[in-house]
Design an enzyme around this catalytic site. Structure first.
Site, mmCIF file in Angstrom:
data_model
loop_
_atom_site.group_PDB
_atom_site.id
_atom_site.type_symbol
_atom_site.label_atom_id
_atom_site.label_comp_id
_atom_site.label_asym_id
_atom_site.label_seq_id
_atom_site.Cartn_x
_atom_site.Cartn_y
_atom_site.Cartn_z
ATOM 1 N N GLU A 166 33.994 22.457 -49.588
ATOM 2 C CA GLU A 166 34.246 23.647 -50.413
ATOM 3 C C GLU A 166 34.032 23.425 -51.916
ATOM 4 O O GLU A 166 34.887 23.761 -52.723
ATOM 5 C CB GLU A 166 35.665 24.156 -50.143
ATOM 6 C CG GLU A 166 35.899 24.465 -48.677
ATOM 7 C CD GLU A 166 37.337 24.810 -48.320
ATOM 8 O OE1 GLU A 166 38.161 24.963 -49.222
ATOM 9 O OE2 GLU A 166 37.624 24.932 -47.118
ATOM 10 N N GLU A 272 35.029 24.706 -38.124
ATOM 11 C CA GLU A 272 36.406 25.228 -38.190
ATOM 12 C C GLU A 272 36.481 26.638 -37.613
ATOM 13 O O GLU A 272 37.037 27.554 -38.228
ATOM 14 C CB GLU A 272 36.903 25.233 -39.646
ATOM 15 C CG GLU A 272 36.785 23.891 -40.330
ATOM 16 C CD GLU A 272 37.387 23.853 -41.742
ATOM 17 O OE1 GLU A 272 38.103 24.793 -42.130
ATOM 18 O OE2 GLU A 272 37.127 22.866 -42.452
HETATM 19 O O1 9MR Z 1 44.748 23.926 -41.133
HETATM 20 C C1 9MR Z 1 45.088 23.478 -42.416
HETATM 21 C C2 9MR Z 1 46.492 23.974 -42.749
HETATM 22 O O2 9MR Z 1 47.449 23.366 -41.896
HETATM 23 C C3 9MR Z 1 46.814 23.660 -44.190
HETATM 24 O O3 9MR Z 1 48.054 24.267 -44.532
HETATM 25 C C4 9MR Z 1 45.717 24.215 -45.074
HETATM 26 C C5 9MR Z 1 46.012 23.910 -46.521
HETATM 27 O O4 9MR Z 1 44.926 24.080 -47.321
HETATM 28 O O5 9MR Z 1 44.472 23.642 -44.696
HETATM 29 C C6 9MR Z 1 44.105 24.044 -43.430
HETATM 30 O O6 9MR Z 1 42.796 23.622 -43.124
HETATM 31 C C7 9MR Z 1 41.753 24.044 -44.002
HETATM 32 C C8 9MR Z 1 40.686 22.977 -43.970
HETATM 33 O O7 9MR Z 1 41.243 21.739 -44.286
HETATM 34 C C9 9MR Z 1 39.536 23.306 -44.918
HETATM 35 N N1 9MR Z 1 38.993 24.622 -44.653
HETATM 36 C C10 9MR Z 1 39.973 25.709 -44.574
HETATM 37 C C11 9MR Z 1 41.071 25.344 -43.566
HETATM 38 C C12 9MR Z 1 42.034 26.506 -43.401
HETATM 39 O O8 9MR Z 1 42.735 26.733 -44.571
#
Ligand code: 9MR
Length: 383
Positions: A166, A272
């Site tokens: 990102e 994802e």
């Molecule tokens: O699934 C993850 C969640 O448990 C966390 O709270 C969150 C915090 O940013 O991140 C989520 O995963 C993210 C991933 O690492 C990067 N792309 C977006 C995902 C969803 O937010």
């Protein structure tokens, strides 16, 4: 790419589906159900995100689902800098080691998520002992040490890494993260050079982002990848996150987007995948920093965890359309990973509307399969 092995599997799988359709849904029937991974064998890996509880307990119902249905796995949070190495010299390695063992024991491809991301990275990473921002060289050195640590402790098991996550905005500009501010516009390039030098030879290094159908972002990703390839900057794959909703992006948009990304010559990983059944209100993105909205009866219609069958089938149709498209592009897609196993694990219960009960995945919160699961399996079996 259907070979004899996967054809045999598909036929066996089809037979099992017929058997299971003729019996009531007992646990034994569920255990025999053809797995997603068999339905897509020979096309692409099918993955899911796991958490620390799942990898610590082989008998967790969600862990059993992973063993039955998935041949790739990613940890949701355990490798992020904030969790993994919250303070200088302090490491939290139980979940990462459990993950490495679990994936190794079960012949599941392990994905490392994520080496360098502006979010979930502790402040100390960017500062010296006096609290001043690091120099470019000092931050690059810190990044190198993190890659070295990963290689030393997990290099045998984790051969695919989201190297940068990102780092490009919707409009195609570089995200002005601390990485970018300290290192400069070549932050992504430097991250890939470091990862290439420190991770085991042959590791797959991915640039991963959300909102890949946004014209600005996709244009920059394609330009960057082509530029990296021309100059020999080591990048191996593009990660399309796939945090989508019921009607956005359209199948036509995803189709042209996958074609455009694949034209770079790099393989694609859908990293994802989830479908926000309840919708995104007025925006579409996975930017976790956006202001959270409030749950109301209108935007949170199934708060008690009971997802109606007709809604489940609608979700299944959306997934079926998407998987038909993935199959059309299968020669360019190496992996499709769901962001979670059951609805209970999904980040979409908290975003973009805090406190909603959302239904984005193929398994209910109690780990029972949704109708949508069989619909996705059937798409795979028909090819
Ligand atoms: O699934 C993850 C969640 O448990 C966390 O709270 C969150 C915090 O940013 O991140 C989520 O995963 C993210 C991933 O690492 C990067 N792309 C977006 C995902 C969803 O937010």
């Amino acid at each position: 790419m259907l070979n004899r092995f996967s054809l045999n599997l598909s036929l066996t799988a089809a037979a099992l589906v017929i058997i299971s359709a003729c019996t009531t849904t007992t646990q034994a029937t569920l255990d025999k159900q053809v797995g997603l991974k068999e339905a897509y064998a020979g096309k692409f890996l099918i993955g899911a995100t796991m958490n620390g509880t799942m990898v610590a307990n082989n008998n967790d119902p969600k862990t059993k689902i992973v063993k039955q249905h998935f041949n790739a796995a990613t940890m949701d949070n355990a490798f992020k800098w904030e969790r993994f190495n919250p303070e200088p010299g302090i490491y939290s390695l139980d979940a990462p080691h459990n993950f490495a063992k679990f994936t190794n024991d079960n012949n599941i491809t392990a994905i490392g998520h994520v080496l360098f991301w502006h979010s979930q990275t502790p402040d100390w990473v960017f500062k010296d002992a006096q609290g001043n921002l690091l120099s470019r060289d000092a931050l690059l050195q810190r990044m190198r040490e993190r890659a070295q640590f990963m290689a030393r402790h997990f290099g045998d098991q984790i051969k695919i890494w989201d190297v940068v996550n990102e780092a490009i905005e919707d409009d195609g500009s570089w995200r002005k993260s601390l990485y970018n501010q300290i290192i400069g516009d070549d932050f992504i390039e430097q991250a890939f050079i470091i990862a290439n030098e420190e991770l085991p030879a042959g590791s797959t290094k991915i640039y991963n982002d959300y909102g890949m159908t946004r014209p600005g972002r996709v244009a920059t990703v394609i330009k960057m990848v082509n530029d990296f390839k021309a100059r020999g900057v080591p990048i191996d794959a593009i990660g399309v996150q796939g945090h989508w909703s019921m009607d956005e992006p359209t199948i036509a948009d995803i189709d042209s987007n996958l074609s455009a990304l694949a034209a770079t010559g790099l393989p694609l990983h859908v990293t994802e995948l989830d479908i926000d059944y309840l919708g995104r209100e007025h925006f579409f993105s996975a930017n976790v920093d956006l202001k959270k909205l409030v749950a109301t009866p209108e935007n949170n219609p199934y708060p008690d965890g009971n997802f109606p069958t007709d809604a489940d089938i609608k979700l299944g149709k959306r997934y079926a359309d998407i998987f038909n498209l993935f199959l059309k592009h299968h020669q360019n897609i190496d992996r499709v990973t769901f962001w979670g196993v059951t609805d209970a694990d999904s980040w979409l219960n908290g975003w973009p509307v805090a406190g909603r009960t959302n239904y984005p995945l193929l398994f209910n919160s109690d780990a029972s399969p949704k109708a949508a699961l069989q619909m996705v399996i059937d798409v795979g079996l028909q090819h």
